[in-house]
Scaffold this motif. Structure first.
Motif, PDB file in Angstrom:
ATOM      1  N   SER A 142      18.068  85.439  75.606  1.00 24.43           N
ATOM      2  CA  SER A 142      18.703  86.613  74.994  1.00 24.43           C
ATOM      3  C   SER A 142      20.210  86.509  75.151  1.00 24.43           C
ATOM      4  CB  SER A 142      18.191  87.907  75.637  1.00 24.43           C
ATOM      5  OG  SER A 142      18.485  87.934  77.011  1.00 24.43           O
ATOM      6  N   HIS A 143      20.924  87.233  74.272  1.00 30.32           N
ATOM      7  CA  HIS A 143      22.387  87.211  74.283  1.00 30.32           C
ATOM      8  C   HIS A 143      22.916  88.642  74.284  1.00 30.32           C
ATOM      9  CE1 HIS A 143      21.026  83.497  72.252  1.00 30.32           C
ATOM     10  NE2 HIS A 143      22.020  82.918  72.902  1.00 30.32           N
ATOM     11  N   ALA A 144      24.045  88.823  74.913  1.00 31.54           N
ATOM     12  CA  ALA A 144      24.726  90.106  74.930  1.00 31.54           C
ATOM     13  C   ALA A 144      26.219  89.871  74.792  1.00 31.54           C
ATOM     14  CB  ALA A 144      24.427  90.867  76.224  1.00 31.54           C
ATOM     15  N   LEU A 145      26.878  90.753  74.039  1.00 34.90           N
ATOM     16  CA  LEU A 145      28.327  90.684  73.858  1.00 34.90           C
ATOM     17  C   LEU A 145      28.953  91.895  74.527  1.00 34.90           C
ATOM     18  CD1 LEU A 145      28.665  89.549  70.122  1.00 34.90           C
ATOM     19  CD2 LEU A 145      28.866  88.165  72.188  1.00 34.90           C
ATOM     20  N   SER A 146      30.160  91.706  75.084  1.00 32.27           N
ATOM     21  CA  SER A 146      30.822  92.780  75.799  1.00 32.27           C
ATOM     22  C   SER A 146      32.323  92.571  75.776  1.00 32.27           C
ATOM     23  CB  SER A 146      30.320  92.840  77.247  1.00 32.27           C
ATOM     24  OG  SER A 146      31.016  93.829  77.977  1.00 32.27           O
ATOM     25  N   PRO A 169      38.172  91.162  67.608  1.00 30.32           N
ATOM     26  CA  PRO A 169      38.184  91.274  69.076  1.00 30.32           C
ATOM     27  C   PRO A 169      37.622  90.035  69.763  1.00 30.32           C
ATOM     28  CG  PRO A 169      36.397  92.566  68.136  1.00 30.32           C
ATOM     29  CD  PRO A 169      37.207  92.080  66.979  1.00 30.32           C
ATOM     30  N   ALA A 170      38.228  89.692  70.894  1.00 31.95           N
ATOM     31  CA  ALA A 170      37.714  88.628  71.758  1.00 31.95           C
ATOM     32  C   ALA A 170      36.702  89.243  72.719  1.00 31.95           C
ATOM     33  CB  ALA A 170      38.851  87.970  72.526  1.00 31.95           C
ATOM     34  N   LEU A 171      35.555  88.610  72.865  1.00 37.84           N
ATOM     35  CA  LEU A 171      34.443  89.175  73.630  1.00 37.84           C
ATOM     36  C   LEU A 171      33.868  88.143  74.584  1.00 37.84           C
ATOM     37  CD1 LEU A 171      32.602  90.915  70.647  1.00 37.84           C
ATOM     38  CD2 LEU A 171      34.205  91.996  72.234  1.00 37.84           C
ATOM     39  N   ARG A 172      33.125  88.641  75.564  1.00 40.04           N
ATOM     40  CA  ARG A 172      32.355  87.774  76.458  1.00 40.04           C
ATOM     41  C   ARG A 172      30.915  87.748  75.974  1.00 40.04           C
ATOM     42  NH1 ARG A 172      32.799  89.907  82.411  1.00 40.04           N
ATOM     43  NH2 ARG A 172      31.521  88.055  82.820  1.00 40.04           N
ATOM     44  N   CYS A 173      30.379  86.555  75.875  1.00 42.72           N
ATOM     45  CA  CYS A 173      28.971  86.392  75.530  1.00 42.72           C
ATOM     46  C   CYS A 173      28.230  85.984  76.797  1.00 42.72           C
ATOM     47  CB  CYS A 173      28.780  85.347  74.435  1.00 42.72           C
ATOM     48  SG  CYS A 173      27.042  84.981  74.088  1.00 42.72           S
ATOM     49  N   VAL A 174      27.225  86.780  77.176  1.00 43.23           N
ATOM     50  CA  VAL A 174      26.399  86.486  78.344  1.00 43.23           C
ATOM     51  C   VAL A 174      25.009  86.125  77.838  1.00 43.23           C
ATOM     52  CG1 VAL A 174      25.397  87.390  80.459  1.00 43.23           C
ATOM     53  CG2 VAL A 174      27.723  88.043  79.800  1.00 43.23           C
ATOM     54  N   ALA A 175      24.589  84.911  78.148  1.00 40.39           N
ATOM     55  CA  ALA A 175      23.258  84.445  77.756  1.00 40.39           C
ATOM     56  C   ALA A 175      22.347  84.467  78.977  1.00 40.39           C
ATOM     57  CB  ALA A 175      23.334  83.040  77.174  1.00 40.39           C
ATOM     58  N   THR A 224      36.108  75.511  71.766  1.00 43.74           N
ATOM     59  CA  THR A 224      36.347  74.462  70.771  1.00 43.74           C
ATOM     60  C   THR A 224      37.072  74.966  69.544  1.00 43.74           C
ATOM     61  OG1 THR A 224      34.195  74.876  69.734  1.00 43.74           O
ATOM     62  CG2 THR A 224      34.267  73.285  71.542  1.00 43.74           C
ATOM     63  N   GLY A 225      37.073  76.298  69.331  1.00 45.96           N
ATOM     64  CA  GLY A 225      37.678  76.851  68.130  1.00 45.96           C
ATOM     65  C   GLY A 225      36.849  76.659  66.885  1.00 45.96           C
ATOM     66  N   VAL A 274      34.056  84.330  73.246  1.00 43.74           N
ATOM     67  CA  VAL A 274      33.920  84.109  71.805  1.00 43.74           C
ATOM     68  C   VAL A 274      34.772  85.127  71.068  1.00 43.74           C
ATOM     69  CG1 VAL A 274      31.569  83.175  72.008  1.00 43.74           C
ATOM     70  CG2 VAL A 274      31.910  85.627  71.624  1.00 43.74           C
ATOM     71  N   VAL A 275      34.961  84.861  69.774  1.00 42.27           N
ATOM     72  CA  VAL A 275      35.616  85.792  68.857  1.00 42.27           C
ATOM     73  C   VAL A 275      34.699  85.972  67.663  1.00 42.27           C
ATOM     74  CG1 VAL A 275      37.616  86.215  67.383  1.00 42.27           C
ATOM     75  CG2 VAL A 275      37.921  85.096  69.601  1.00 42.27           C
ATOM     76  N   LEU A 276      34.454  87.207  67.281  1.00 44.20           N
ATOM     77  CA  LEU A 276      33.607  87.449  66.115  1.00 44.20           C
ATOM     78  C   LEU A 276      34.249  86.852  64.872  1.00 44.20           C
ATOM     79  CD1 LEU A 276      32.379  91.136  66.611  1.00 44.20           C
ATOM     80  CD2 LEU A 276      31.087  89.029  66.933  1.00 44.20           C
ATOM     81  N   ARG A 277      33.423  86.267  64.042  1.00 39.35           N
ATOM     82  CA  ARG A 277      33.936  85.627  62.847  1.00 39.35           C
ATOM     83  C   ARG A 277      34.340  86.675  61.806  1.00 39.35           C
ATOM     84  NH1 ARG A 277      30.196  81.123  60.227  1.00 39.35           N
ATOM     85  NH2 ARG A 277      29.493  81.025  62.399  1.00 39.35           N
ATOM     86  N   PHE A 278      35.452  86.478  61.153  1.00 36.85           N
ATOM     87  CA  PHE A 278      35.946  87.395  60.130  1.00 36.85           C
ATOM     88  C   PHE A 278      34.982  87.416  58.948  1.00 36.85           C
ATOM     89  CE2 PHE A 278      38.720  88.658  56.567  1.00 36.85           C
ATOM     90  CZ  PHE A 278      39.263  89.811  57.107  1.00 36.85           C
ATOM     91  N   ASN A 279      34.607  88.619  58.496  1.00 36.36           N
ATOM     92  CA  ASN A 279      33.643  88.734  57.400  1.00 36.36           C
ATOM     93  C   ASN A 279      34.033  89.865  56.474  1.00 36.36           C
ATOM     94  OD1 ASN A 279      33.035  91.030  58.894  1.00 36.36           O
ATOM     95  ND2 ASN A 279      31.199  90.129  59.827  1.00 36.36           N
TER      96      ASN A 279
END
Length: 861
Positions: free
Chosen positions: A722-726, A701-707, A647-648, A682-687
């Motif tokens: 639980s969630h994991a990013l990769s 970085p663009a990542l895969r979120c596995v729930a 969705t962006g 997903v993409v991590l939000r700029f902070n």
């Protein structure tokens, strides 16, 4: 004597009691001759008690005994005759049961009696007992208690002989050691300082080496200008009578001379000692500096708020014994101040080293000290204890106080002067430190030196034989030990590698580099046998403390897991950092910061490596690893801010909508449940962290979120999410990524076992110990074997765990699983017994494969 009579050798034995072992043995020799047999040796309220009898009487009693007396014969046969002139190295219990009830489930058959040893071997035989007394009179855990203390007893005796051997080979080392001990240094630090001293040096060269090592190791705050330029609030703390008020006045005088009286204020919290405030007020009047008295935290808060314009504030705290329970309250009061309070600990140079160590621990408990000040240095006779204390605790020395004059007797600390003051010649000879003549050391020169070396080697061999025979007589079933060792060696859980490393812990020829190379070779072989498509590298950390000083460390390690079962295979490297490097902004403390770059440089085969992390790495590391082609998978909290690629729109992981597949039946915390996975790009939000790292918004970085979701099979209620990013691509299914993350969480407690593994190989030493990293590397690999045995299934594993539980005196009860800590201790006991008995394990023809276990899906949390 007919077959129904009992043979009791105690009826013909004689008891001797004296103040010391030497005196008691002299009485035995005078009464029974040099061929007497020592049956028991113990310390009682009356002194040292030895029960002995003539050899001929023992043999006669044994020969006359009938069938019920066979245990007596076995005990005497297993324990060779020892001359009473030989020193008894360790007490032996008066009665020993050869097959105690506690070991009955494991024991199968008694080993054959060993061949008799020559009478010159100093052996303390196990006392024979009667057949009737064996099951009733002897305690069930007598053998276990002896086995528990056996390792420490052997290590202490052998370490003493080895050190004496080194002293005879290099007498200068022994003389330097006595010099350091006489100056007040602890034995541990003294030996650590001399550990790397090259042999063949003269005493003068050795002293120069010691001086340079001490100067290098002493922590000193050398920049007084920076101290005064920074300013702030300083609290002078310490026990009663250490000189806090006088030192406060001296430090205040230096401040006034540096930037004037209008920028300084004095505060006292001492409302207990009569005249304490008046004494400081007089100093304040002389220096034209205001003095304030506070009673509690509220007063201190108000006073420091009023003094916020002062460049520097010195607080004279109330003196308290290090054992006073009010010390933590005083520390807490200073910690609640609106302005940060830097604490300086005052150390009395006239105190004993153990007292100084206790003071530092008391005032450092939950409290960071900015440094320390030495007081009453002019009154000290053994100032080495001060330097020893600050080296072990890494406590920077700010000033040295050596008199009552204000401000003349306060000097800035200087490394060279501080060390040189320790070895200055004294006017009087030390009364409580033995001199060279008191110790009556042999002159090690020419033929005498060679004779001393041969004598020390002979003592080592005799001592080893003594304990081998003692353990043979006490071990409940040597065949069972050998069988267990063979099963463990064939189980492919790294048992032989762990045992080999355990031996290297005390091998002076095997250094850290040798051990590290061995671990890499072992890791390559384990990866080749245990991995199919990927190598899983779990990164983790655990807190450690030194054995005596209690200094805090943090160990960062890596475990290589099998991509078939998730079990740890190898621990190729460990990294150690001290408490001084701790901090949220320290890049080296981020997850995987040390492990990932090092593993990337190693050749572990052609299989790609996936780094498993239980916490998200830093954004800068993500970008660097992506550029280097490093694959990683990390657990992420539900609050992680991301942008949904579908969705962006910005969102958090916990609030995102996932399309879970069909659930698979599993057991979760004893309940029937359904497990399902889903994935979203997903993409991590700029902070701010990304901005501080110099990363642009479009570089996130663009990542895969596995729930992973687990629901109750009956009610459909959510049990876990639980969630994991990769950064791993779609070539690895989401289900596989979720399984890897579950394996990582299951194996994470293996890092905590490192604490027990370190203790098995000598513990974490103090600063200057050259083998800290070597022992840490060995402990890391040993814990993988313990963990794999803990997870192993099958009769061989149950028997091995039962044996180790009995060796430690902590067998599993009521069907409960054995703890990793108990199993780790049992592994150390087993190694010790196998080496003492000279047992080498041989793998069975068809060994069980511990790595081929059913996959476990029950634990997903």
């Amino acid at each position: 004597m007919n077959s129904h009579q009992q043979t009791d050798v105690r009826t013909t034995a004689r008891k001797f009691v004296a103040a010391t072992s030497r005196e008691t043995l002299r009485l035995v020799r005078e009464a029974l001759g040099a061929d007497a047999i020592v049956l028991s040796h113990r310390v009682t309220a009356q002194g040292v008690e030895i029960v002995a009898m003539v050899e001929g009487e023992v043999q006669g009693v044994v020969q006359q005994g009938s069938a019920p007396a066979q245990p007596v014969a076995a005990a005497v046969a297993a324990a060779p005759v020892a001359p009473v002139a030989a020193p008894v190295a360790a007490p032996v219990p008066a009665t020993v049961s050869l097959q105690p009830p506690a070991l009955a489930p494991v024991a199968r058959s008694m080993p054959s009696a060993p061949a008799p040893v020559a009478s010159a071997v100093p052996v303390a035989p196990v006392p024979p007992i009667t057949a009737a007394a064996a099951p009733a009179a002897a305690p069930a855990d007598t053998v276990l208690e002896e086995l528990h203390s056996m390792r420490g007893m052997i290590e202490e005796q052998l370490a003493s002989v080895v050190w004496n051997d080194r002293q005879r080979r290099d007498p200068v080392r022994g003389r330097l050691l006595r010099t350091l001990l006489g100056a007040g240094f602890s034995a541990r630090l003294s030996k650590a300082m001399l550990e790397k001293l090259p042999t063949g040096r003269t005493y003068a060269e050795g002293m120069a080496y010691v001086r340079s090592e001490l100067i290098r190791a002493v922590p000193v705050h050398e920049d007084e200008d920076a101290l005064f330029a920074e300013g702030g609030v300083y609290a002078l703390m310490g026990p009663t009578g250490v000189g806090k008020t006088t030192t406060t006045a001296k430090l205040a005088a230096r401040c006034v001379m540096r930037f004037g009286a209008d920028k300084l204020a004095l505060v006292t919290t001492d409302s207990y000692r009569i005249g304490a405030y008046e004494q400081l007020r007089i100093y304040g009047q002389i220096l034209n500096v205001p003095v304030y008295a506070v009673k509690d935290a509220a007063d201190l808060h108000l006073v420091l708020r009023d003094l916020r314009e002062k460049h520097m504030v010195l607080i004279d705290t109330v003196g308290m014994s290090q054992r006073d329970r009010a010390v933590p309250e005083q520390i807490a009061m200073l910690g609640q101040s609106p302005r940060p309070v830097k604490k300086l600990l005052l150390l009395n140079a006239t105190s004993h080293g153990d007292t100084l160590n206790e003071v530092v621990h008391a005032y450092r408990h939950g409290n960071e000290l900015a440094g320390c000040i030495f007081t009453k240095v002019d009154e000290a006779t053994h100032p080495g204890a001060l330097i020893d204390t600050v080296i072990r605790h890494r406590l920077p020395v700010h000033y040295i106080s050596s008199g009552q004059k204000v401000p003349e007797n306060l000097m800035q600390a200087d490394r060279a002067q501080l060390v040189d003051s320790v070895f200055q010649p004294r006017q009087h000879s030390p009364l409580f430190v033995p001199a060279e003549s008191d110790l009556q050391e042999e002159a090690a020169s020419g033929a005498a030196s060679q004779h001393a070396v041969q004598k020390a080697q002979g003592e080592t061999d005799l001592l080893r034989l003594k304990y081998q025979n003692l353990i043979r007589a006490m071990a409940h079933d040597a065949q069972e030990l050998a069988t267990t060792a063979s099963a463990l060696a064939g189980a492919q859980i790294g048992f032989e590698r762990a045992r080999s490393l355990w031996r290297q812990a005390t091998d002076e020829e095997a250094g850290q580099k040798v051990v590290l190379q061995d671990l890499l070779v072992h890791a390559r072989s384990e990866v080749a046998a245990g991995c199919e498509n990927y190598v899983l590298a779990l990164c983790g950390q655990v807190g450690l403390r030194s054995n005596e000083g209690g200094d805090a460390y943090e160990c960062h390690g890596s475990l290589l897991l099998s991509d078939r079962t998730g079990l740890p295979m190898a621990a190729p490297n460990q990294w150690l950092s001290t408490a001084a490097t701790r901090g949220a902004k320290d890049a080296a403390r981020k997850p995987g910061a040390r492990q990932v770059p090092w593993l990337r440089q190693q050749d572990l085969g052609h299989r790609p490596m996936v780094h498993l992390l239980t916490r998200l790495p830093g954004i800068e590391a993500m970008v660097q690893w992506q550029a280097a082609g490093q694959r990683w998978l990390a657990r992420a909290p539900g609050s992680t801010a991301v942008i949904d690629s579908r969705t962006g729109s910005p969102d958090t992981l916990a609030r995102m909508d996932f399309e879970f597949g069909e659930g698979r039946p599993v057991r979760f915390r004893g309940k029937a449940a359904l497990l399902a996975e889903a994935q979203v790009d997903v993409v991590l939000r700029f902070n701010a962290a990304a901005m501080a790292a110099g990363i642009a918004r479009d570089e996130m970085p663009a990542l895969r979120c596995v729930a992973t979701r687990i629901v109750d099979a009956r009610s459909g209620n959510l049990l876990a999410l639980s969630h994991a990013l990769s950064n791993i691509g779609t070539e690895v299914p989401a289900q596989q990524l979720a399984r890897w993350m579950g394996w990582a969480l299951d194996a994470e407690p293996c890092f905590r076992l490192l604490r027990d593994g370190v203790q098995l190989v000598g513990g974490i030493g103090e600063l200057g110990d050259p083998d800290i990293m070597k022992r840490l590397l060995i402990a890391g690999q040993m814990t993988t074997t313990v963990w794999r045995l803990l997870q192993a299934e099958g009769e061989w594993a149950d028997r091995a765990r039962a044996l180790m539980g009995q060796l430690t005196g902590r067998p599993a009860r009521n069907g409960r699983a054995m703890s990793g800590s108990a199993l780790s201790a049992g592994m150390g006991k087993l190694f010790l017994l196998l080496d003492a008995l000279g047992t080498e394990s041989t793998a069975p023809v068809q060994p069980p494969r511990a790595l081929e276990q059913p996959q476990k899906l029950e634990r997903q949390d």
